[in-house]
Design a protein around this motif. Structure first.
Motif, PDB file in Angstrom:
ATOM      1  N   THR A 363       0.830  -1.209   0.000  1.00  0.00           N
ATOM      2  CA  THR A 363       0.000   0.000   0.000  1.00  0.00           C
ATOM      3  C   THR A 363       0.863   1.258   0.000  1.00  0.00           C
ATOM      4  O   THR A 363       0.571   2.224  -0.733  1.00  0.00           O
ATOM      5  CB  THR A 363      -0.934   0.011   1.216  1.00  0.00           C
ATOM      6  OG1 THR A 363      -1.715  -1.194   1.233  1.00  0.00           O
ATOM      7  CG2 THR A 363      -1.878   1.203   1.174  1.00  0.00           C
ATOM      8  N   LEU A 364       1.921   1.268   0.786  1.00  0.00           N
ATOM      9  CA  LEU A 364       2.828   2.412   0.783  1.00  0.00           C
ATOM     10  C   LEU A 364       3.471   2.606  -0.590  1.00  0.00           C
ATOM     11  O   LEU A 364       3.577   3.740  -1.083  1.00  0.00           O
ATOM     12  CB  LEU A 364       3.922   2.220   1.840  1.00  0.00           C
ATOM     13  CG  LEU A 364       3.543   2.509   3.289  1.00  0.00           C
ATOM     14  CD1 LEU A 364       4.686   2.130   4.221  1.00  0.00           C
ATOM     15  CD2 LEU A 364       3.162   3.971   3.485  1.00  0.00           C
ATOM     16  N   THR A 365       3.891   1.521  -1.198  1.00  0.00           N
ATOM     17  CA  THR A 365       4.493   1.611  -2.536  1.00  0.00           C
ATOM     18  C   THR A 365       3.502   2.166  -3.546  1.00  0.00           C
ATOM     19  O   THR A 365       3.855   2.993  -4.406  1.00  0.00           O
ATOM     20  CB  THR A 365       4.986   0.230  -2.989  1.00  0.00           C
ATOM     21  OG1 THR A 365       5.871  -0.312  -2.014  1.00  0.00           O
ATOM     22  CG2 THR A 365       5.696   0.321  -4.335  1.00  0.00           C
ATOM     23  N   TRP A 368       3.202   5.957  -2.992  1.00  0.00           N
ATOM     24  CA  TRP A 368       4.382   6.711  -3.410  1.00  0.00           C
ATOM     25  C   TRP A 368       4.591   6.698  -4.929  1.00  0.00           C
ATOM     26  O   TRP A 368       5.291   7.554  -5.456  1.00  0.00           O
ATOM     27  CB  TRP A 368       5.627   6.154  -2.711  1.00  0.00           C
ATOM     28  CG  TRP A 368       5.594   6.371  -1.222  1.00  0.00           C
ATOM     29  CD1 TRP A 368       4.865   7.320  -0.545  1.00  0.00           C
ATOM     30  CD2 TRP A 368       6.297   5.629  -0.228  1.00  0.00           C
ATOM     31  NE1 TRP A 368       5.069   7.216   0.810  1.00  0.00           N
ATOM     32  CE2 TRP A 368       5.940   6.195   1.049  1.00  0.00           C
ATOM     33  CE3 TRP A 368       7.184   4.555  -0.258  1.00  0.00           C
ATOM     34  CZ2 TRP A 368       6.461   5.704   2.236  1.00  0.00           C
ATOM     35  CZ3 TRP A 368       7.700   4.073   0.933  1.00  0.00           C
ATOM     36  CH2 TRP A 368       7.337   4.637   2.166  1.00  0.00           C
ATOM     37  N   TYR A 461      -3.133   5.834   3.746  1.00  0.00           N
ATOM     38  CA  TYR A 461      -2.223   5.884   4.888  1.00  0.00           C
ATOM     39  C   TYR A 461      -2.907   5.319   6.135  1.00  0.00           C
ATOM     40  O   TYR A 461      -2.273   4.662   6.973  1.00  0.00           O
ATOM     41  CB  TYR A 461      -1.756   7.318   5.144  1.00  0.00           C
ATOM     42  CG  TYR A 461      -0.586   7.744   4.289  1.00  0.00           C
ATOM     43  CD1 TYR A 461       0.637   7.081   4.375  1.00  0.00           C
ATOM     44  CD2 TYR A 461      -0.693   8.809   3.398  1.00  0.00           C
ATOM     45  CE1 TYR A 461       1.720   7.463   3.588  1.00  0.00           C
ATOM     46  CE2 TYR A 461       0.382   9.201   2.604  1.00  0.00           C
ATOM     47  CZ  TYR A 461       1.585   8.526   2.712  1.00  0.00           C
ATOM     48  OH  TYR A 461       2.655   8.898   1.938  1.00  0.00           O
ATOM     49  N   VAL A 464      -2.688   1.615   5.976  1.00  0.00           N
ATOM     50  CA  VAL A 464      -1.349   1.178   6.374  1.00  0.00           C
ATOM     51  C   VAL A 464      -1.244   1.128   7.900  1.00  0.00           C
ATOM     52  O   VAL A 464      -0.733   0.162   8.482  1.00  0.00           O
ATOM     53  CB  VAL A 464      -0.263   2.107   5.790  1.00  0.00           C
ATOM     54  CG1 VAL A 464       1.115   1.755   6.369  1.00  0.00           C
ATOM     55  CG2 VAL A 464      -0.237   2.007   4.270  1.00  0.00           C
TER      56      VAL A 464
END
Length: 490
Positions: A363-365, A368, A461, A464
């Protein structure tokens, strides 16, 4: 005749067990502490209304001579009916992205309510649907539950045919699509009664897999039918009408070929007892993160594609892109049995922690890399997220029978293995229903994020953070204290 009480407890949810998942094997093994019965069983009695008395799938003679073919026939039609239930459950997630092209002017917030309402109703219906099979008979309830799918299917067609349809009416019809989500519980409950413990996992796995495929097939077929086959226009009513013949066929097949069993009994007491177990609520929290993510993202994936890549607004190109959304629920469903199998080797808790860690990193990838505006990268990352959630589904469910057998209040007080298995099976049903609320929560969190900030990024976020919290809860509850709690290889 002895009734398999574990089968009763499993109604409603062995629901998410897969054919090859180790939790199915564990549940089946503990369900029958004795051996398969080989003594002569009373002859099957076929009564009016396609009722069968003296059914005993654990009796080898009865099973091999007549039971297996009867059970297989009921399983085949159950799979078909449940498949259509998932289709109807997911219809609005596909239709809403095409509403502007059909002349509707709903706000983003209203669109998300149309996406999430079927999941809210479907999750809630899973609990009462579980007890409909013992009350009315599996064949009878399959007929009724299949015919109920006509209401949201035809209702959708009527609503989307007129851009002046009020939002309240649209929301009500979307809520009725929850009938499809409820079908899952009753279908699994019914098949539980037909099969012996040694084959129950396989049968339930086939039934569950057939249902899950409905979400993928709907997301593949509906965009094609309503656009490419409509000569360059958007024929939204076909999204509902195209399934009507199949629904009627499912109801007729159930009427003609399925059976009711007099031996099917519910287990309300087991469900009430399971609600008092703290582990039920911990595992339900974890399951919202795994299955809730799967069903929630399945519902919003088409809209996210549409919103993040508006260049796909043209009917031809957009149809291809939106049709690819079916890959999400497809890979998530296929990953589930492998998650269970890996959990059997490395422990369900460790596999669940790994799944949450993977979901957080992916999810972070995705967040970004969004500025790159690369559709194919976005698609690959989301498919990885679906895959990780599928692995988590299998791992989380693998944990439940082990935990209830070793560390539940009943186990610590010296209850028999049959009693703890009844609790575990009831917990499976309740946890499955609670996890399905993720299909409501995820769209609504995205909606709140977009309303407050004009972006979905804060919501991601938040996801995450939720995955990180669930990882910590799982580690603290079932890994750090495993030896002290005598849970071992959970």
């Amino acid at each position: 005749m002895t009734v398999d009480r574990t089968a009763d407890a499993g109604t409603g949810n062995s629901v998410d067990l897969d054919a090859s998942s180790p939790e199915s094997a564990a549940a089946s093994a503990s369900a029958q502490p004795g051996t398969t019965r080989t003594a002569t069983a009373p002859a099957l009695e076929f009564r009016p209304g396609r009722w069968i008395a003296n059914w005993d799938a654990e009796n080898k003679e009865q099973w091999e001579t007549a039971g297996r073919s009867i059970a297989r026939r009921n399983l085949n039609w159950s799979i078909f009916a449940e498949f259509l239930g998932f289709v109807v459950w997911q219809l609005w997630s596909i239709v809403v992205v095409q509403l502007p092209a059909a002349g509707f002017t709903f706000t983003t917030s209203e669109i998300f309510w149309l996406i999430s309402m079927p999941s809210l109703v479907g999750a809630t219906l899973r609990i009462p649907y579980t007890f409909m099979v013992p009350r009315f008979g599996g064949r009878n309830w399959t007929i009724v539950s299949a015919l109920l799918l006509l209401i949201p299917s035809i209702g959708l067609a009527m609503c989307v045919s007129n851009p002046e349809t009020p939002f309240g009416v649209m929301l009500l019809v979307a809520a009725l699509a929850g009938f499809g989500g409820g079908n899952f519980a009753s279908s699994m409950a019914n098949i539980t009664f037909f099969y012996p413990a040694r084959e129950k996992g396989w049968a339930l796995g086939l039934n569950a897999a057939g249902g899950n495929l409905g979400a993928a097939v709907a997301q593949l077929a509906v965009p094609i039918v309503i656009t490419l086959l409509a000569a360059g226009t958007v024929n939204l009513p076909m999204a509902g009408l195209m399934w009507v013949p199949f629904i009627l066929l499912a109801a007729f097949g159930a009427y003609k070929y399925m059976n009711n069993l007099t031996s099917a009994k519910g287990d309300v007491a087991g469900s009430v007892a399971a609600l008092k177990e703290p582990h039920l609520w911990v595992m339900a929290f974890l399951y919202i993160g795994t299955f809730g993510s799967f069903i929630g993202f399945a519902g919003v994936f088409p809209k996210l594609i549409k919103d993040y890549f508006p260049e796909f607004s043209t009917i031809g190109v957009g149809t291809v892109a939106l049709s690819l959304a079916f890959l999400g629920p497809l890979v998530g469903s296929l990953a589930r049995p492998y998650g269970g199998r890996m959990a059997d080797r490395m422990g369900g808790a460790r596999m669940t922690v790994s799944a949450f860690a993977s979901m957080a990193v992916i999810t972070l990838t995705m967040i970004w890399t969004l500025p790159l505006k690369n559709f194919w990268l976005f698609l690959v990352l989301f498919l990885m997220l679906f895959t990780a959630s599928g692995f988590g589904n299998g791992a989380t469910y693998r944990m439940i029978p082990v935990i209830f057998a070793t560390n539940s209040r009943a186990a610590r007080s010296g209850a028999s293995s049959v009693a703890t298995q009844r609790l575990a099976s009831s917990a499976l049903g309740l946890i499955s229903a609670i996890g399905a609320y993720g299909g409501f929560l995820i769209p609504q969190v995205l909606n709140a994020s977009n309303t407050a900030s004009g972006s979905y990024t804060p919501a991601f976020y938040g996801f995450v953070g939720a995955y990180a919290l669930m990882l910590v809860v799982c580690w603290a509850s079932y890994i750090r204290n495993a030896n002290r709690n005598a849970m071992g290889h959970v």
